[in-house]
Design a protein around this motif. Sequence first.
Motif, PDB file in Angstrom:
ATOM      1  N   TYR A   9      -2.825  28.442 -70.667  1.00  0.00           N
ATOM      2  CA  TYR A   9      -1.865  27.900 -69.695  1.00  0.00           C
ATOM      3  C   TYR A   9      -0.602  27.438 -70.407  1.00  0.00           C
ATOM      4  N   ALA A  60      -2.600  29.159 -64.462  1.00  0.00           N
ATOM      5  CA  ALA A  60      -2.429  27.812 -63.916  1.00  0.00           C
ATOM      6  C   ALA A  60      -3.456  27.538 -62.821  1.00  0.00           C
ATOM      7  N   PHE A  61      -3.725  28.533 -61.993  1.00  0.00           N
ATOM      8  CA  PHE A  61      -4.738  28.364 -60.950  1.00  0.00           C
ATOM      9  C   PHE A  61      -6.122  28.170 -61.566  1.00  0.00           C
ATOM     10  N   GLY A  64      -6.247  24.654 -62.921  1.00  0.00           N
ATOM     11  CA  GLY A  64      -6.345  23.676 -61.845  1.00  0.00           C
ATOM     12  C   GLY A  64      -7.709  23.646 -61.184  1.00  0.00           C
ATOM     13  N   SER A  65      -8.308  24.809 -61.029  1.00  0.00           N
ATOM     14  CA  SER A  65      -9.634  24.839 -60.409  1.00  0.00           C
ATOM     15  C   SER A  65     -10.688  24.247 -61.340  1.00  0.00           C
ATOM     16  N   LYS A  68     -10.254  20.549 -61.342  1.00  0.00           N
ATOM     17  CA  LYS A  68     -10.513  19.994 -60.011  1.00  0.00           C
ATOM     18  C   LYS A  68      -9.329  19.172 -59.488  1.00  0.00           C
ATOM     19  N   TRP A  69      -8.130  19.779 -59.565  1.00  0.00           N
ATOM     20  CA  TRP A  69      -6.929  19.132 -59.070  1.00  0.00           C
ATOM     21  C   TRP A  69      -6.864  19.186 -57.555  1.00  0.00           C
ATOM     22  N   VAL A  71      -4.813  19.867 -54.002  1.00  0.00           N
ATOM     23  CA  VAL A  71      -3.953  20.999 -53.645  1.00  0.00           C
ATOM     24  C   VAL A  71      -2.488  20.723 -53.968  1.00  0.00           C
ATOM     25  N   LYS A  73      -1.102  18.851 -56.262  1.00  0.00           N
ATOM     26  CA  LYS A  73      -0.849  18.949 -57.706  1.00  0.00           C
ATOM     27  C   LYS A  73      -0.900  20.405 -58.151  1.00  0.00           C
ATOM     28  N   GLN A  74      -1.854  21.139 -57.636  1.00  0.00           N
ATOM     29  CA  GLN A  74      -1.976  22.564 -57.964  1.00  0.00           C
ATOM     30  C   GLN A  74      -0.701  23.311 -57.570  1.00  0.00           C
ATOM     31  N   LEU A  78       1.956  25.311 -59.984  1.00  0.00           N
ATOM     32  CA  LEU A  78       2.227  26.727 -59.738  1.00  0.00           C
ATOM     33  C   LEU A  78       3.721  26.985 -59.538  1.00  0.00           C
TER      34      LEU A  78
END
Length: 112
Positions: A9, A60-61, A64-65, A68-69, A71, A73-74, A78
């Motif tokens: 990332y 990045a996705f 984030g997954s 456990k960010w 939505v 913040k995700q 992005l």
Amino acid sequence: MKRSVLTRYRVMAYVTGVLLVLLTLGVIAKYLLSMDGAESFTRVVGIAHGWLYILYLVFAFDLGSKAKWPVKKQLWVLLAGTIPAAAFFVERKVSHELEGKVAQGAPATAKA
């Protein structure tokens, strides 16, 4: 979480950020300064940024997954690849935040 997830990332955040800054400078040179060669430079850098931004989104996705960010913040992470220089600041903030999680997930090494 593995360190490699954060590392890839970070690499893509820097690459995307640099290309977006170069693209912004190319657009300024093309439209405001009417410089020769700016059109081809902008085309090449724009294509490179577009393709590499897709990789940035995937990495990045994935980060984030696994982190456990929420939505919001995700989405901010992005979209950071679309705002000139934002990727650098967001990457720094994310890296500092996740260093603890990466360190906790790392297996302990035995000393001889």
